[in-house]
Write a protein that holds these residues in place. Structure first.
Motif, short mmCIF file in Angstrom:
data_model
loop_
_atom_site.label_atom_id
_atom_site.label_comp_id
_atom_site.label_asym_id
_atom_site.label_seq_id
_atom_site.Cartn_x
_atom_site.Cartn_y
_atom_site.Cartn_z
N ILE A 127 0.83 -1.21 0.00
CA ILE A 127 0.00 0.00 0.00
C ILE A 127 0.87 1.26 0.00
O ILE A 127 0.53 2.26 -0.60
N ARG A 128 2.02 1.20 0.66
CA ARG A 128 2.93 2.35 0.71
C ARG A 128 4.25 1.99 0.02
O ARG A 128 4.80 0.91 0.24
N ALA A 129 4.72 2.92 -0.80
CA ALA A 129 5.99 2.72 -1.49
C ALA A 129 6.67 4.07 -1.66
O ALA A 129 6.02 5.12 -1.61
N GLU A 187 12.76 11.55 -3.79
CA GLU A 187 11.90 10.48 -3.29
C GLU A 187 10.45 10.98 -3.23
O GLU A 187 10.18 12.05 -2.68
N VAL A 188 9.56 10.20 -3.81
CA VAL A 188 8.13 10.50 -3.77
C VAL A 188 7.47 9.39 -2.96
O VAL A 188 7.49 8.22 -3.35
N ASP A 189 6.94 9.75 -1.80
CA ASP A 189 6.27 8.78 -0.94
C ASP A 189 4.84 8.58 -1.44
O ASP A 189 4.07 9.54 -1.51
N THR A 190 4.52 7.35 -1.81
CA THR A 190 3.20 7.05 -2.36
C THR A 190 2.42 6.16 -1.39
O THR A 190 3.00 5.39 -0.62
N GLU A 191 1.10 6.28 -1.48
CA GLU A 191 0.23 5.44 -0.67
C GLU A 191 -1.08 5.23 -1.41
O GLU A 191 -1.67 6.18 -1.94
#
Length: 145
Positions: A46-48, A64-68
């Motif tokens: 779910i988070r990357a 860095e792009v924090d995705t969820e």
């Protein structure tokens, strides 16, 4: 300025098979040309964190792009958000069953925080969705070989 792209394409695979690809953060990240690496931050995917390198003169490093994934409704819908100092992105993938398989309806919205980011995505976001389509079709073909 915000960049928004909507694009849909037909696939000769059932919604559950399209979901397998779309719900996998590794496969989504690999499809985007400016993502140079990624790290999955939980066992559910779910988070990357995506390592993004844009070919812009003022941005000389990888960001860095924090995705969820903020909404998941298997096998029909996923919405994710990504945040960084360079940009915020929201992506939505809706899978609709058709007579011949599925239609994947995609929406991406990018808000750039640094000069040139929005202009880059305005020129290239549609191409990135073509990359997603190509990788998804390639992944589906692997099942039939």
């Amino acid at each position: 300025m915000t960049v928004r792209v909507n694009r849909s394409f037909e696939l000769g695979a059932p919604p559950e098979r399209v979901w397998e690809f779309i719900a996998d953060p590794e496969k989504r990240a690999r499809s985007i040309s400016v993502v140079t690496g990624y790290t999955t931050n939980d066992s559910e995917g779910i988070r990357a964190t995506w390592d993004v390198k844009l070919p812009l003169p003022l941005i000389t490093r990888t960001v860095e792009v924090d995705t969820e994934d903020v909404i998941r409704r298997p096998p029909e819908y996923v919405k994710f958000v990504g945040r960084s100092k360079m940009l915020d992105v929201t992506g939505e993938h809706k899978i609709v069953e058709t007579e011949t398989g599925s239609r994947l309806e995609n929406t991406f919205v990018v808000d750039g925080h640094l000069p040139g980011v929005e202009k880059f995505f305005k020129r290239n976001l549609d191409g990135e969705l073509e990359n997603l389509q190509r990788e998804l079709e390639r992944d589906i073909r692997r099942d039939t070989i």
